[in-house]
Design an enzyme around this catalytic site. Structure first.
Site, short mmCIF file in Angstrom:
data_model
loop_
_atom_site.label_atom_id
_atom_site.label_comp_id
_atom_site.label_asym_id
_atom_site.label_seq_id
_atom_site.Cartn_x
_atom_site.Cartn_y
_atom_site.Cartn_z
N GLY A 28 5.71 4.93 9.16
CA GLY A 28 4.91 6.15 9.16
C GLY A 28 4.92 6.82 10.52
O GLY A 28 5.84 6.63 11.33
N SER A 29 3.89 7.59 10.78
CA SER A 29 3.82 8.38 12.00
C SER A 29 3.46 7.52 13.21
O SER A 29 2.87 6.44 13.08
CB SER A 29 2.79 9.49 11.85
OG SER A 29 1.47 8.93 11.82
N LYS A 67 0.86 -1.19 0.00
CA LYS A 67 0.00 0.00 0.00
C LYS A 67 0.90 1.24 0.00
O LYS A 67 1.47 1.61 1.02
CB LYS A 67 -0.92 0.04 1.21
CG LYS A 67 -1.90 1.22 1.14
CD LYS A 67 -2.03 1.93 2.48
CE LYS A 67 -2.80 3.24 2.36
NZ LYS A 67 -2.04 4.32 1.70
N GLU A 83 8.38 15.81 16.96
CA GLU A 83 8.84 15.64 15.59
C GLU A 83 8.07 16.59 14.67
O GLU A 83 6.84 16.52 14.59
CB GLU A 83 8.63 14.19 15.13
CG GLU A 83 9.19 13.92 13.75
CD GLU A 83 9.03 12.48 13.31
OE1 GLU A 83 9.98 11.93 12.72
OE2 GLU A 83 7.95 11.90 13.55
N GLY A 141 0.88 4.45 13.50
CA GLY A 141 1.51 3.21 13.94
C GLY A 141 0.79 2.59 15.12
O GLY A 141 0.65 1.37 15.21
N GLU A 179 8.19 1.02 11.92
CA GLU A 179 9.28 2.00 11.85
C GLU A 179 8.62 3.36 11.93
O GLU A 179 7.92 3.78 11.00
CB GLU A 179 10.05 1.81 10.54
CG GLU A 179 11.47 2.37 10.61
CD GLU A 179 11.54 3.85 10.29
OE1 GLU A 179 11.68 4.65 11.25
OE2 GLU A 179 11.43 4.21 9.12
N CYS A 214 12.65 10.61 9.00
CA CYS A 214 12.42 10.21 10.39
C CYS A 214 13.70 10.27 11.22
O CYS A 214 13.65 10.47 12.43
CB CYS A 214 11.80 8.82 10.46
SG CYS A 214 12.72 7.57 9.53
#
Length: 479
Positions: free
Chosen positions: A229-230, A176, A383, A234, A251, A285
């Site tokens: 992703g974020s 995806k 972040e 996550g 991750e 990231c």
């Protein structure tokens, strides 16, 4: 023309007629339309992957590795076309897009060239056991159908980090892509056809997290979910996977430090600071977005940093002279402006930047540096995912380590010091999954990628990336 789904070896229309616009972030113009996607698309893709699983896993490891090498060759052959497509869709300068392509190719080559050493050399290995009269051997087997959910900041790269080891392990995959950057990812459909990858081994389902990502994470025939992703998303993926105790890798985010000691060369330090925060416009990231600089060298480093940031060439990503492009999405642009307003409300000292760019179009913001940022500032702790650097000084090694580790994340770090023994000593004390010493953030496919604390669960790249898609079996028997 609307992008299609790639299911069971061919391009097919989405089950959903709804579409989303795909933008060029440098011009804000619409490049294409991507399907919103639907659970029916997910089901068709997973069914195809499940059907292809038995024959794919029955191939030898070397045979699967040859497909990976063919993918690497085809990506390389189409290189400049892919580079320019990435720059247009993602907004990164051509030079950075070429680095990304190189990273993706290197990943497929690593797993293809080391197929035997990574897997076959350990397959059926004897296990030493203490019980007299018994023996045991080790089996490493594919986990099954893998759902690969990748972000928009590094299209093709994060896909390679997941897809290459998954395919080598003997898994089939449903990918995806981000609905923001689907164009480079859809090149993989054409690559799969060119290298004659068996139908169903790779399926690509475009759409939103709600309509594709969520159904994919809970599909009963998906054995493994690998997500990048974020942290908020996550956490949603983790909750969904928990219902069936599904195998998962995450991750996630980072707020990484770069520590500059008093013996560092100021000019060299600035070069590495710049690369750590302004590459991909800070949308990385592992961005070293917290600068810790020794108080005795700060007066030499900070003016140089200001001058270098203000000299960065912002502009059209397709212009070879451009050094920093736009943020990839309107949402990310708006988020950066929100943090600029927060900095004003916190009375932070802005060394440079802190504003949107004055360009007429595109999601451009100025390279930004704040100094003397308190450790309780939102900009220090959260972040931002933009070209925003926060700095503080320190007086001792212990203070630097304490400040660096005082963070919810633990993805990466950089240490800059002429004393290599100290650099290694500090690296060993830092709570981070990867530490660079006296250099830029070079990604080596032989080493692991992943973080401590809130930066995720599991590792990618190297043998650890392969292990993420393998199940361990022991066969024990009397001698």
């Amino acid at each position: 023309m609307t992008i299609q789904q790639f299911i069971d070896g061919r391009l097919v229309p989405s089950a959903s007629d709804d579409t989303l616009a795909v933008h060029n972030p440098a011009t804000e113009t619409v490049m294409d339309q991507v399907p919103r996607g639907a659970p029916e698309d997910v089901n068709r893709a997973v069914t195809a992957a499940h059907r292809a699983l038995a024959s794919w896993r029955a191939l030898t490891t070397v045979e699967r590795g040859r497909y990976l090498l063919a993918i690497a060759d085809e990506l390389e052959r189409r290189g400049e076309e892919i580079v320019r497509l990435t720059s247009r869709n993602n907004g990164k300068p051509l030079a950075e897009a070429r680095i990304d392509l190189g990273d993706a190719v290197a990943t497929y080559r690593y797993y293809g060239e080391h197929a035997e050493a990574l897997l076959d050399a350990r397959q059926n290995a004897d296990v030493a056991v203490a019980m007299p009269g018994y023996a045991s051997r080790l089996r490493l087997e594919p986990v099954g159908v893998a759902a690969l959910i990748v972000p928009w900041n590094f299209p093709l790269v994060t896909t390679a980090w997941k897809l290459a080891p998954a395919l080598l392990a003997g898994c089939t995959a449903v990918l995806k892509p981000s609905e923001v950057t689907p164009l480079p990812e859809m090149v993989m459909a054409e690559v799969a056809e060119t290298v004659d990858l068996p139908a169903g081994v790779l399926n690509i389902v475009n759409g939103t997290g709600e309509h594709v990502g969520a159904p994919l994470t809970i599909h009963p025939d998906v054995a493994k979910v690998s997500f990048t992703g974020s942290n908020p998303v996550g956490a949603q993926v983790m909750r969904a996977a928990a219902a069936d105790a599904r195998n998962i890798s995450l991750e996630l985010g980072g707020k990484s430090p770069i520590v500059v000691f008093e013996d560092a060369d100021p000019d060299q330090a600035v070069e590495w600071i710049m690369a750590g925060i302004f590459f991909n416009a800070g949308q990385i990231c592992s961005a070293t977005s917290r600068l810790l600089v020794h108080e005795s060298v700060a007066e030499a480093v900070l003016p140089r940093l200001k001058a270098a940031a203000e000299a960065l060439a912002l502009g059209d990503p397709l212009d070879e002279a451009t050094e920093m492009g736009p943020l990839t999405t309107r949402a990310q642009y708006d988020k950066a402006l929100t943090y600029f307003r927060q900095a004003v409300s916190e009375n932070l000292v802005c060394l440079t930047g802190g504003t949107a760019s004055n360009r007429a179009h595109g999601y451009f913001v100025a390279p930004t540096v704040y100094t003397h940022v308190p450790t309780d500032s939102r900009l220090w702790r959260e972040e931002i995912f933009a070209p925003v650097l926060c700095t503080r000084t320190f007086a001792s090694e212990d203070e630097a380590v304490a400040l660096a580790n005082d963070c919810a994340y633990g993805l990466a770090a950089t240490v800059v010091s002429a004393d290599t023994e100290r650099a290694h000593r500090v690296a060993d004390r830092l709570e981070a999954g990867h530490v660079w010493l006296n250099g830029p953030q070079v990604i080596l496919p032989e080493t692991s990628w992943g973080g401590h604390k809130a930066s995720g669960i599991g590792r990618e790249l190297g043998p650890w990336g392969l292990h993420a898609f393998l199940e361990v079996k022991h066969v024990s028997y009397p001698r």
